[in-house]
Motif scaffolding. Structure first.
Motif, PDB file in Angstrom:
ATOM      1  N   PRO A  15      12.910 -30.091  68.084  1.00 15.92           N
ATOM      2  CA  PRO A  15      13.636 -31.089  67.962  1.00 15.92           C
ATOM      3  C   PRO A  15      12.811 -32.323  67.212  1.00 15.92           C
ATOM      4  O   PRO A  15      13.206 -33.198  66.940  1.00 15.92           O
ATOM      5  N   LEU A  16      11.177 -32.003  67.304  1.00  8.98           N
ATOM      6  CA  LEU A  16      10.526 -32.979  67.028  1.00  8.98           C
ATOM      7  C   LEU A  16      10.154 -32.679  65.517  1.00  8.98           C
ATOM      8  O   LEU A  16       9.250 -33.416  64.762  1.00  8.98           O
ATOM      9  N   ASN A  17      10.733 -31.642  64.795  1.00  7.29           N
ATOM     10  CA  ASN A  17      10.570 -31.381  63.366  1.00  7.29           C
ATOM     11  C   ASN A  17      11.605 -32.097  62.554  1.00  7.29           C
ATOM     12  O   ASN A  17      12.517 -32.247  63.140  1.00  7.29           O
ATOM     13  N   VAL A  18      11.310 -32.218  61.198  1.00  8.87           N
ATOM     14  CA  VAL A  18      12.395 -32.567  60.501  1.00  8.87           C
ATOM     15  C   VAL A  18      12.812 -31.526  59.675  1.00  8.87           C
ATOM     16  O   VAL A  18      12.163 -30.807  58.879  1.00  8.87           O
ATOM     17  N   LEU A  19      14.031 -31.309  59.517  1.00 10.50           N
ATOM     18  CA  LEU A  19      14.777 -29.860  58.905  1.00 10.50           C
ATOM     19  C   LEU A  19      15.256 -30.415  57.426  1.00 10.50           C
ATOM     20  O   LEU A  19      15.679 -31.570  57.250  1.00 10.50           O
ATOM     21  N   LYS A  20      15.375 -29.412  56.612  1.00 10.18           N
ATOM     22  CA  LYS A  20      16.159 -29.604  55.475  1.00 10.18           C
ATOM     23  C   LYS A  20      17.101 -28.685  55.078  1.00 10.18           C
ATOM     24  O   LYS A  20      17.124 -27.650  55.761  1.00 10.18           O
ATOM     25  N   GLU A  21      18.472 -29.309  54.685  1.00  9.83           N
ATOM     26  CA  GLU A  21      19.646 -28.554  54.962  1.00  9.83           C
ATOM     27  C   GLU A  21      19.815 -28.037  53.388  1.00  9.83           C
ATOM     28  O   GLU A  21      19.732 -28.629  52.578  1.00  9.83           O
ATOM     29  N   ILE A  22      20.120 -26.763  53.412  1.00 10.29           N
ATOM     30  CA  ILE A  22      20.371 -25.823  52.187  1.00 10.29           C
ATOM     31  C   ILE A  22      21.822 -25.473  52.301  1.00 10.29           C
ATOM     32  O   ILE A  22      22.403 -24.528  52.920  1.00 10.29           O
ATOM     33  N   PRO A  23      22.559 -26.001  51.265  1.00 10.73           N
ATOM     34  CA  PRO A  23      24.078 -25.419  51.171  1.00 10.73           C
ATOM     35  C   PRO A  23      23.994 -24.051  50.719  1.00 10.73           C
ATOM     36  O   PRO A  23      23.322 -23.692  49.705  1.00 10.73           O
ATOM     37  N   LEU A  24      24.983 -23.242  51.381  1.00  8.01           N
ATOM     38  CA  LEU A  24      24.925 -21.752  51.018  1.00  8.01           C
ATOM     39  C   LEU A  24      26.468 -21.721  50.508  1.00  8.01           C
ATOM     40  O   LEU A  24      26.830 -20.448  50.163  1.00  8.01           O
ATOM     41  N   GLY A  25      27.456 -22.764  50.485  1.00  3.16           N
ATOM     42  CA  GLY A  25      28.804 -22.784  49.877  1.00  3.16           C
ATOM     43  C   GLY A  25      29.620 -22.414  51.064  1.00  3.16           C
ATOM     44  O   GLY A  25      29.154 -21.856  52.183  1.00  3.16           O
ATOM     45  N   ARG A  26      31.079 -22.864  50.811  1.00  3.03           N
ATOM     46  CA  ARG A  26      32.127 -22.588  51.838  1.00  3.03           C
ATOM     47  C   ARG A  26      31.802 -23.192  53.013  1.00  3.03           C
ATOM     48  O   ARG A  26      31.937 -22.781  54.112  1.00  3.03           O
ATOM     49  N   ARG A  27      31.162 -24.475  53.023  1.00  5.40           N
ATOM     50  CA  ARG A  27      30.826 -25.238  54.297  1.00  5.40           C
ATOM     51  C   ARG A  27      29.830 -24.828  54.993  1.00  5.40           C
ATOM     52  O   ARG A  27      29.677 -24.722  56.262  1.00  5.40           O
ATOM     53  N   ARG A  28      28.871 -23.656  54.436  1.00  2.00           N
ATOM     54  CA  ARG A  28      27.947 -23.009  55.376  1.00  2.00           C
ATOM     55  C   ARG A  28      26.594 -23.541  54.829  1.00  2.00           C
ATOM     56  O   ARG A  28      26.248 -23.839  53.677  1.00  2.00           O
TER      57      ARG A  28
END
Length: 270
Positions: free
Chosen positions: A18-31
Motif C-alpha cells: 500500500p506504500l507504492n503507487v500503482l499504474k492502471e492498465i485497461p484490459l477491456g471489458r472493464r478489466r
C-alpha cells in the motif's frame, strides 16, 4: 526475524504494497491490470532510517533488534515483540491496517502465553505544535494523511489501530491513584492517596486539572516515602510546570460538594 534480509525480500516493489503507487492498465471489458509505477526505495536490504515498512498479511515478523527512526509502518500481518532484553521501536506513524501488534511473551506461533519479560519502548515521532510550544520540543515536520473508506486522519506521532494491539506487561499492582492534595507549580513531589510501591526511575503522568489538556505532565520517580493514612509521597526528577488540583468544591445554592482530583498514573511497565 526483522533483522533477516529474507524477511523483506521482494516486498518494497510488490504490487500489493500500500506504500507504492500503482499504474492502471485497461484490459477491456472493464478489466484492469496493475503494475508498480513508484515503489519504495531503501538504502539497505533491511529497514533503515526513515524507511517506510510494510508487513503483508501473510507474514509474522519478530522484532529481534531495536530499530532506527522509521517513517510509516503499515502492519497487515503480525508484528511480534517478544524479548527478554531491552528493545525499542521508533517510527513516525504506525498503522495497524487489519494487522496485529503484540508486545508479550508468545509461543513459536505468535500466540500470547504470558506477560512481556523484557523492556520495550515504542516511540512515535511527530509534529504537535501545541506540545512543542508548552514543552519546548522541536519535532520535525510530519504532515497527516488519510486512510480507509472512513477517511481517518493519521497524524505524525500516531498509532492507528485499525486492527489488533496487544500489550501485556508484568503486573505492577496499582497502576494509578488520586492526587491526595493540590500540587503547586514548582513542586518537586506529589502525594497520592494510595499505598504504592512504584520503582525508582519509573515514569508517571499527572493529569491536567485546568482547561488546557496539554497541562498533563510526565516525570520520573526519584524515591517514594510512605506517609500516614495510606498516602505515598513521590519525589520527582524535575519541578512541576503547572498546578494540579485535588480537593472538594461547593456549587449551587444547595452547596453541593463536588470532589475533583488529578490522577497520577504509572506509565512505566516492566
Amino acid at each position: 526475524l526483522w533483522s533477516a534480509e529474507s524477511t523483506w525480500a521482494n516486498l518494497t516493489g510488490h504490487a500489493a504494497n500500500p506504500l507504492n503507487v500503482l499504474k492502471e492498465i485497461p484490459l477491456g471489458r472493464r478489466r484492469f491490470a496493475y503494475t508498480v509505477k513508484e515503489q519504495q526505495n531503501w538504502n539497505s536490504s533491511v529497514p533503515s532510517h526513515y524507511d517506510n515498512v510494510w508487513i503483508p498479511s501473510w507474514k509474522k515478523v519478530l522484532l529481534d533488534v531495536s530499530t532506527p527512526i522509521l517513517g510509516k509502518i503499515v502492519v497487515e500481518g503480525v508484528l511480534v515483540i517478544n524479548s527478554t532484553d531491552t528493545i525499542s521501536l521508533d517510527a513516525v506513524y504506525i498503522e495497524l491496517k487489519g494487522g496485529t501488534l503484540i508486545i508479550a511473551e508468545t509461543d513459536i506461533e505468535g500466540n500470547v502465553v504470558g506477560p512481556f519479560q523484557g523492556n520495550c519502548t515504542v516511540t512515535l515521532h511527530g509534529t504537535n505544535l501545541l506540545l512543542s510550544a508548552i514543552h519546548g520540543e522541536n519535532p520535525r515536520e510530519t504532515p497527516g494523511y488519510v486512510v480507509g473508506k472512513e477517511a481517518l486522519l493519521m497524524d505524525g506521532g500516531m498509532l492507528g489501530v485499525m486492527g489488533t494491539f496487544i500489550a501485556k506487561g508484568r503486573p505492577v499492582g496499582r497502576s494509578w491513584a488520586n492526587l491526595a492534595n493540590t500540587s503547586s507549580a514548582g513542586a518537586t513531589f506529589v502525594d497520592v492517596a494510595a499505598t504504592v510501591a512504584w520503582e525508582m526511575g519509573a515514569e508517571v503522568v499527572v493529569t491536567a486539572t485546568d482547561f488546557g489538556v496539554h497541562e498533563a505532565e510526565t516525570r520520573r520517580i526519584l524515591s517514594t516515602t510512605p506517609l500516614t493514612s495510606g498516602v505515598t509521597r513521590l519525589h520527582l526528577d524535575a519541578p512541576l510546570t503547572f498546578q494540579h488540583f485535588s480537593g472538594e468544591e461547593s456549587h449551587g445554592t444547595a452547596g453541593r460538594s463536588i470532589e475533583m482530583r488529578a490522577k497520577v498514573g504509572l506509565l512505566t511497565r516492566n
